[in-house]
Write an enzyme that holds these catalytic residues in place. Sequence first.
Site, PDB file in Angstrom:
ATOM      1  N   GLU A   1      40.169  31.206  30.132  1.00 19.86           N
ATOM      2  CA  GLU A   1      41.264  31.740  30.938  1.00 19.86           C
ATOM      3  C   GLU A   1      42.577  31.571  30.206  1.00 19.86           C
ATOM      4  OE1 GLU A   1      41.925  29.673  34.590  1.00 19.86           O
ATOM      5  OE2 GLU A   1      41.240  27.766  33.791  1.00 19.86           O
TER       6      GLU A   1
ATOM      7  N   ASP B   1      42.303  34.289  42.060  1.00 15.04           N
ATOM      8  CA  ASP B   1      41.399  33.394  41.323  1.00 15.04           C
ATOM      9  C   ASP B   1      40.416  32.774  42.313  1.00 15.04           C
ATOM     10  OD1 ASP B   1      40.219  31.524  39.722  1.00 15.04           O
ATOM     11  OD2 ASP B   1      42.019  30.330  39.374  1.00 15.04           O
TER      12      ASP B   1
ATOM     13  N   GLU C   1      40.592  35.762  33.453  1.00 19.96           N
ATOM     14  CA  GLU C   1      39.591  34.743  33.106  1.00 19.96           C
ATOM     15  C   GLU C   1      38.182  35.312  33.174  1.00 19.96           C
ATOM     16  OE1 GLU C   1      38.517  30.200  34.516  1.00 19.96           O
ATOM     17  OE2 GLU C   1      39.391  31.599  35.946  1.00 19.96           O
TER      18      GLU C   1
ATOM     19  N   ASP D   1      33.403  31.440  37.461  1.00 18.17           N
ATOM     20  CA  ASP D   1      34.859  31.338  37.603  1.00 18.17           C
ATOM     21  C   ASP D   1      35.501  32.540  36.929  1.00 18.17           C
ATOM     22  OD1 ASP D   1      37.463  30.546  37.769  1.00 18.17           O
ATOM     23  OD2 ASP D   1      37.250  28.694  36.635  1.00 18.17           O
TER      24      ASP D   1
ATOM     25  N   HIS E   1      35.373  21.559  36.433  1.00 12.03           N
ATOM     26  CA  HIS E   1      35.878  21.084  35.145  1.00 12.03           C
ATOM     27  C   HIS E   1      34.958  20.013  34.599  1.00 12.03           C
ATOM     28  CE1 HIS E   1      39.733  23.103  34.722  1.00 12.03           C
ATOM     29  NE2 HIS E   1      39.876  22.989  36.026  1.00 12.03           N
TER      30      HIS E   1
ATOM     31  N   HIS F   1      38.295  25.745  30.257  1.00 11.43           N
ATOM     32  CA  HIS F   1      37.543  24.496  30.451  1.00 11.43           C
ATOM     33  C   HIS F   1      36.050  24.781  30.478  1.00 11.43           C
ATOM     34  CE1 HIS F   1      37.156  25.972  34.625  1.00 11.43           C
ATOM     35  NE2 HIS F   1      38.423  26.337  34.475  1.00 11.43           N
TER      36      HIS F   1
END
Length: 822
Positions: free
Chosen positions: A343, A230, A438, A241, A318, A310
Amino acid sequence: MLGMTSNGASVFDSSPSVPICKSADGSSLRKSERSKNTWDNKIDDYDRSDDDKDDDEAPEDPGTGGTAAKKKKKRKTKKKRTSANASPKQSSPPRVPLTLLFPMGQYPVGEEVHYRNENAFRTTSEEKRYLDRVNNDFLEEYRHGAEVHRQVRHWAQKNIKPGQSLTEIAEEIEDGVRALTGHQGLEEGDNLKGGMGFPTGLSLNHCAAHFTPNAGNKTILQKEDVMKVDFGVHVNGRIVDSAFTMTFDPLYDNLLAAAKDATNAGVREAGIDVRMSDIGAAIQEAMESYEVEIGGQSLPVKCIRNLNGHDIVQYSIHGRKSVPIVKGGDQTKMEEGEIFAIETFGSTGKGYVRDDMETSHYAKRGDAPNVPLRISSARALLSSISKNFGTLPFCRRYLDRLGHEKYLLGLNNLVSSGIVEAYPPLCDSKGSYTAQFEHTILLRPTVKEVISRGEPRSCPGGGMSTTINVAPNQGSQLLLQPVQSQDSFDHFFWTYTEEPHQSRRQAIVKAHPQVTKLCGHEPLTKYIVLGVVILQIFCAVWLRHSPLLSARFLLTSYIIGATANQNLFLAIHEISHNLAFKSPKANRLFAVFANLPIGLPYSASFRPYHLMHHKSLGVDGLDTDLPTSLEAFFLDSLLGKAFFCTFQILFYAIRPMMVYRLSFTSLHLFNVVAQLAFDALLMHYIGASALAYLITSSFFAGSLHPCAGHFIAEHYVFGQQNPSIRTISNKLLVPETYSYYGPLNLLTYNVGMHNEHHDFPAIPWSRLPLLHETAKDFYIDLPHHTSWVRVIWQFISDKEVGLWCRVKRETGGKRAGCGKSR
């Protein structure tokens, strides 16, 4: 990626997407404006070394030889200039900055998905198109970061192997990101311009998120490990992300498939004005339809309920919104212009994580209080964090890299003062395994762009490539990639469209959100099954002295036995969707009990095949409910169709094994042993006639019996169809699921309400009529049947109906259960 216990980590999916790149003349390539960039200097060094080599290889001799040498040198120089004009290519490991690969500053577009239903107007709205154009700089920064992520991710997936240390893996990924963005992050403020969006997470096995090796960590990746990779990339604070999971043992394939499927479901469901709770419900349904066989034990895959997706804002991984991965809860809606990381996390453990192990991830709070710091090292460290990371997450290795020493006291003081947030690793129960995938999505005014999806791309020498777009829905269906042309003798209904039930479910939930409350198990099912099992055992005892060809034996087998065993077939169908008990394990065991009067073991194999039918409806090579071309070719006649209807239970029993082979698990073994033991006890205490009655009943249940009409009625195309609809290039829609509204639903767990069942497989049989009434506006105009007997008769006698009358597609399927195509 980073988050408190309610906020998750990151995701990657392998869906292909190829972007449009504008042509770039090689001669227009320019060096990065930052002359201090390491790789710009290396490329200069390569050019200079080539010049030096030419000089060395062509020394000037006196006289004629010298002249010849000079001519040869000129030819070499000319050749070198031609080579220099060629577009650069990415190195391995990736170290060439993207500014050299995309000199025009226009980066590949992600996967664009057009909005549907009430948001379909956005695709052509001039106002929305204008808003999209004014955000172009913002989009290019995101696309720049996304392409960096793709190229580094692609290299990592190919090159990470067991035996490497986690530190080595993390540093290779981070060096690649810094090189490709052109920001090494060693100068003050350079990391705020681009580079790592957050530290590389390398969480192993039961650890789900937030682990990266600190200095001195000696952990080595093992073959049996399940590693979540990640990492984030940012350009000017625009964070991409994305995460993926790596394994080196096929034992864990289903765990990865569950998390990937769930992430794809979340990405599909997400959009403007979509409620977070609806996305969570779709993710949970996809994730928890899988199970994993580990150590001879069948383990259900659970969503880790306290980890979420998120939203992402500039310089903050976030924002204020969370995307749950379980149903219920947050009714907040997604809005235009927002960016989300979708995710999902699957686990074979408890499905709940807690803080554990040594902390490595930190981030300065955006709302950090202004408090006096009495420790001088804390003040100095805070200044460095603010200048180098701002509110971007960092780890202890990054502080080491900047030259900080003996900073733990100051760092802990910043954490205790509430200025810096610590993010410890998040772990499920020890011995369990977790997986994560994700993607980052942009809710643009005109389309949803899955910015992180796809394979690495480049635009060398002005070469052009094409973006794969998902077109607007037609009749609640989406156009997919074209399939290859079928053979001339193939007369199936081939389609471009994805199966219709996902889109219709979304529309129904939006129009009638109360239908989600109908989901859940039905306690009445177990009592009905128990009664039918007792009835069949009673009939077997009653017929123990009857000759097999006597009227009493045959009529009882056909009227009572076939109806009862058809009821048990469909009870196992309900139980396969976990609709008899809350516990998945209880459902598996109860299916074996319901299987007993059928005479032959099949419940353990039915479930993965049937779930695959739901996930891959009509997909050739995955949906084993589809007849093969061989069946359709040889049985394309009145006698052939009559033969098929008479022996269709044998076709349904044998065909799956010829298409898709399942792994033999402990549940299969238990099913076989339990069935053989029951059959042996039946023969020993009652007689062979009793077992013959049960098997004969099962045969009649799948033969020319009124209740067996549902096998054909559910997905065969009936009614006069335009012949051109069979040509895939015409892109015409054809109905592929039919409901039946008649009295036999009372004996068959309402399986006739098949559109309703495929739209909402988590709603039990007893509540399907209420679903139909609630969403009648969606179902009233769909084609349906009113008689299963008429269905069988028409299937055999009508020349326009037959085994060719099934809708097939080549793409869009998802494999459920472990096994492989044959």
